[in-house]
Enzyme design. Structure first.
Site, short mmCIF file in Angstrom:
data_model
loop_
_atom_site.label_atom_id
_atom_site.label_comp_id
_atom_site.label_asym_id
_atom_site.label_seq_id
_atom_site.Cartn_x
_atom_site.Cartn_y
_atom_site.Cartn_z
N SER A 1 0.67 -1.74 0.16
CA SER A 1 -0.20 0.20 -0.07
C SER A 1 0.65 0.90 0.42
O SER A 1 2.13 1.58 0.71
CB SER A 1 -1.21 0.18 1.34
OG SER A 1 -1.18 1.32 1.35
N GLU B 1 0.47 3.90 1.93
CA GLU B 1 0.52 3.86 3.50
C GLU B 1 1.91 3.72 4.06
O GLU B 1 2.35 4.16 4.96
CB GLU B 1 -0.90 2.81 3.96
CG GLU B 1 -1.82 4.37 4.40
CD GLU B 1 -2.09 5.31 4.88
OE1 GLU B 1 -1.32 5.09 5.77
OE2 GLU B 1 -2.09 5.99 4.54
N TYR C 1 -1.24 0.08 10.49
CA TYR C 1 -1.78 -0.31 9.57
C TYR C 1 -0.90 -0.13 8.72
O TYR C 1 -0.28 -1.17 7.74
CB TYR C 1 -2.73 0.44 8.45
CG TYR C 1 -3.33 0.16 7.21
CD1 TYR C 1 -4.17 -0.66 6.69
CD2 TYR C 1 -3.09 0.19 6.39
CE1 TYR C 1 -4.25 -1.94 5.88
CE2 TYR C 1 -3.14 0.22 5.40
CZ TYR C 1 -4.17 -1.19 4.47
OH TYR C 1 -3.87 -1.16 3.08
P1 NAP Z 1 -11.18 -4.60 2.39
O1 NAP Z 1 -12.59 -4.46 1.38
O2 NAP Z 1 -11.52 -4.12 3.32
O3 NAP Z 1 -11.59 -5.79 2.84
C1 NAP Z 1 -10.23 -6.99 3.24
C2 NAP Z 1 -10.68 -8.34 3.45
O4 NAP Z 1 -10.24 -8.81 4.56
C3 NAP Z 1 -12.25 -8.46 3.28
O5 NAP Z 1 -12.71 -9.55 2.41
C4 NAP Z 1 -11.98 -9.28 5.13
O6 NAP Z 1 -13.18 -9.95 4.68
C5 NAP Z 1 -10.78 -10.13 4.80
N1 NAP Z 1 -9.89 -9.91 6.19
C6 NAP Z 1 -10.41 -9.51 7.20
N2 NAP Z 1 -9.83 -9.64 8.27
C7 NAP Z 1 -9.43 -11.72 7.65
C8 NAP Z 1 -8.96 -12.74 8.63
N3 NAP Z 1 -9.11 -12.11 10.19
N4 NAP Z 1 -8.89 -13.39 8.23
C9 NAP Z 1 -8.73 -13.38 6.92
N5 NAP Z 1 -9.66 -12.27 6.18
C10 NAP Z 1 -9.87 -11.14 6.54
O7 NAP Z 1 -10.11 -4.25 1.97
P2 NAP Z 1 -9.62 -3.60 -0.03
O8 NAP Z 1 -10.20 -2.56 0.01
O9 NAP Z 1 -10.26 -5.10 -0.91
O10 NAP Z 1 -8.00 -3.98 -0.22
C11 NAP Z 1 -7.87 -5.33 -0.31
C12 NAP Z 1 -6.05 -4.73 0.23
O11 NAP Z 1 -5.35 -3.98 -0.67
C13 NAP Z 1 -5.93 -5.22 1.62
O12 NAP Z 1 -4.81 -6.15 2.09
C14 NAP Z 1 -4.83 -3.53 1.94
O13 NAP Z 1 -5.40 -3.34 2.98
C15 NAP Z 1 -4.89 -3.68 0.66
N6 NAP Z 1 -4.68 -1.68 -0.35
C16 NAP Z 1 -5.85 -1.72 -0.80
C17 NAP Z 1 -6.19 -0.59 -1.39
C18 NAP Z 1 -7.17 0.37 -1.28
O14 NAP Z 1 -6.88 1.61 -1.44
N7 NAP Z 1 -8.58 -0.34 -1.50
C19 NAP Z 1 -4.61 0.40 -1.19
C20 NAP Z 1 -3.72 -0.12 -1.18
C21 NAP Z 1 -3.92 -1.80 -0.33
P3 NAP Z 1 -14.29 -9.44 5.87
O15 NAP Z 1 -15.90 -9.10 4.55
O16 NAP Z 1 -15.00 -10.73 6.51
O17 NAP Z 1 -14.01 -8.84 6.53
O1 F7E Z 2 -8.93 8.49 4.40
C1 F7E Z 2 -9.02 11.70 5.28
C2 F7E Z 2 -7.97 10.46 6.01
O2 F7E Z 2 -9.71 6.14 4.87
C3 F7E Z 2 -8.43 9.21 3.07
C4 F7E Z 2 -6.85 2.43 2.65
O3 F7E Z 2 -7.59 1.35 1.43
O4 F7E Z 2 -5.82 3.11 0.87
C5 F7E Z 2 -7.10 3.80 2.42
O5 F7E Z 2 -6.64 4.27 3.70
C6 F7E Z 2 -8.48 10.94 3.68
C7 F7E Z 2 -7.13 10.61 5.35
O6 F7E Z 2 -8.35 5.57 3.18
C8 F7E Z 2 -12.94 10.69 7.17
O7 F7E Z 2 -8.60 11.54 6.86
C9 F7E Z 2 -11.51 13.62 6.38
O8 F7E Z 2 -6.82 11.66 4.96
O9 F7E Z 2 -10.87 6.66 2.77
P1 F7E Z 2 -9.50 7.21 3.59
P2 F7E Z 2 -6.80 6.44 3.48
O10 F7E Z 2 -6.58 5.70 4.97
O11 F7E Z 2 -5.90 6.77 2.48
C10 F7E Z 2 -4.80 3.07 1.28
C11 F7E Z 2 -3.91 3.56 0.11
C12 F7E Z 2 -4.77 1.20 2.55
O12 F7E Z 2 -3.91 0.88 1.73
C13 F7E Z 2 -5.79 1.60 3.03
O13 F7E Z 2 -6.50 0.27 3.02
O14 F7E Z 2 -9.70 10.95 4.34
N1 F7E Z 2 -11.31 11.88 5.97
N2 F7E Z 2 -12.66 12.62 6.68
C14 F7E Z 2 -11.47 10.77 6.54
N3 F7E Z 2 -11.28 9.55 5.99
C15 F7E Z 2 -12.34 8.65 6.82
N4 F7E Z 2 -12.26 7.13 6.55
N5 F7E Z 2 -13.41 8.98 7.34
C16 F7E Z 2 -13.94 10.20 7.18
O15 F7E Z 2 -14.74 10.85 7.88
#
Ligand code: NAP
Ligand code: F7E
Length: 352
Positions: free
Chosen positions: A150, A152, A174
């Protein structure tokens, strides 16, 4: 067109019920893969993002509350109970399925929540990766491994834009857990010669995004304001900037990485950055509402102990080596997300 004479490839996905897992499942099924997914037990049935696949067989995911019955086993999508905290379940499943490709998408993926449950986040998002890699090593199966790394991990990055060589300075439990998993994946590649890729993906969004991530929260909130169901949206830091792409395009990048000769690490991003405030303004404007700020209430609970002020990615390596480039940009992404929420509320959108 796929060659149907070739043996069907098998993929094993953790996180199949999540945003990316569901899009990757759609993508792999269209490529004629047999897709196996890890699902964890929960007291509430949780297959919403896969429901459309079951509907296509005229059944509902609800019919598979317990173990898959005949249809599930005859179809190309098979779900298995297990958990990233349970190494024996992972080893048993990998030995049974013998997947050609493993995509580790499972994680406690919410950054702010990781401050509340740091130990659990490390356990699943960090150690979960080690458990899977150990399962591959112990079972000695020949497979390819994708780690969902990520942006992050870059945290308060020392250079802009961020690329594969940019140092990691994570700002959340995270981010720290993902850095640990990233380095473990690289170490297993070097130590044991395994095919392993880290996809360092910047934020990617869609109508299937979890409702507690900011883009979905805003799109849903604005649609509800349009429908007269609410008056305000409570948000935190509107200044933070993110590089937001479209999730279905990002899962294709994952697959492309796994089709290369060698495992490697790639940044996947749009190369554009916008603040949360800009995203909010764009969604309100698409909904035809002026003076967006009067609908926003700031709530301190949504501020993080440490924030990443700005992220922007450089995906040149992915473009050159994978031929991958994003097509959906900021404004189009905002439109897709708002229109999906309006549609759910029965509001017909006509745009010129
Ligand atoms: P998500 O919608 O939050 O999905 C997370 C998945 O992980 C869900 O299927 C969840 O299952 C499963 N999970 C959570 N705890 C678990 C456990 N203890 N054992 C097995 N499975 C578990 O995340 P996403 O947005 O699809 O992201 C996919 C991956 O990419 C994650 O690793 C995330 O950290 C990473 N990532 C995401 C982004 C982004 O912007 N979306 C960017 C960079 C990296 P449940 O449905 O049961 O909760
Ligand atoms: O926040 C700000 C918050 O929670 C984005 C995950 O998929 O992307 C995701 O992480 C920004 C942050 O995503 C609210 O402070 C303001 O600056 O949508 P987010 P994230 O933290 O960037 C990365 C790449 C991952 O890997 C992660 O798994 O938005 N923000 N107000 C807020 N964020 C949330 N959630 N809620 C608010 O009310």
């Amino acid at each position: 067109m796929e060659n149907t004479n070739q043996a069907k490839k098998k993929a094993f996905l953790t996180g199949i019920t999540g945003q990316d897992g569901s899009y990757l499942t759609d993508f792999l099924l269209a490529k004629n893969y047999e897709v196996h997914g890890l699902v964890r037990h929960s007291s509430v049935f949780n297959r919403q993002r896969l429901e459309h696949i079951y509907q296509a067989t005229r059944r509902s995911a609800q019919s598979f509350l317990e173990y898959g019955t005949d249809i599930e086993q005859k179809s190309n999508l098979i779900l298995h109970y297990g958990d990233l905290s349970d190494g024996s379940s992972l080893a048993r499943l990998i030995a049974k399925i013998q997947p050609d490709e493993i995509y580790n998408l499972g994680a406690q993926s919410h950054v702010q929540i990781s401050f509340d449950i740091p130990e659990y986040t490390g356990e699943i998002t960090g150690l979960g990766t080690v458990r899977l890699l150990e399962a591959i090593r112990e079972t000695k199966i020949k497979t390819k491994f994708y780690q969902a790394s990520s942006s992050e991990m870059f945290g308060n990055a020392e250079e802009t834009p961020q690329k594969e060589t940019t140092a990691f300075r994570p700002r959340s439990p995270y981010g720290c857990a993902k850095v640990y998993a990233y380095h473990t994946a690289v170490n297993y590649r070097e130590a044991y010669g395994l095919f392993i890729c880290n996809g360092i993906l910047f934020n990617h969004e869609s109508p299937r995004r979890g409702e507690n991530f900011v883009t979905r929260k805003i799109a849903k909130g604005v649609a509800e304001i349009v429908a007269g169901k609410r008056d305000h949206i409570y948000l935190g830091n509107l200044e933070a900037k993110r590089d937001w792409g479209y999730a279905p395009e990002y899962v294709e990048a994952m697959w492309l990485m796994m089709q290369q000769e060698q495992g490697d690490d790639y940044v996947i991003a749009t190369g554009e950055t916008h603040s949360v405030g800009e995203f909010t303004e764009e969604i309100f404007s698409l909904a035809g509402i002026d003076n967006w700020e009067k609908y926003i209430k700031k709530n301190p609970i949504y501020y993080r102990p440490t924030e990443i002020n700005a992220l922007i990615g450089d995906a040149t390596k992915a473009k050159n080596k994978l031929g991958w480039e994003p097509k959906i940009r900021f404004k189009e992404l905002a439109r897709i997300m708002l229109d999906a929420e309006l549609k759910k509320l029965g509001i017909i959108v006509i745009r010129n």
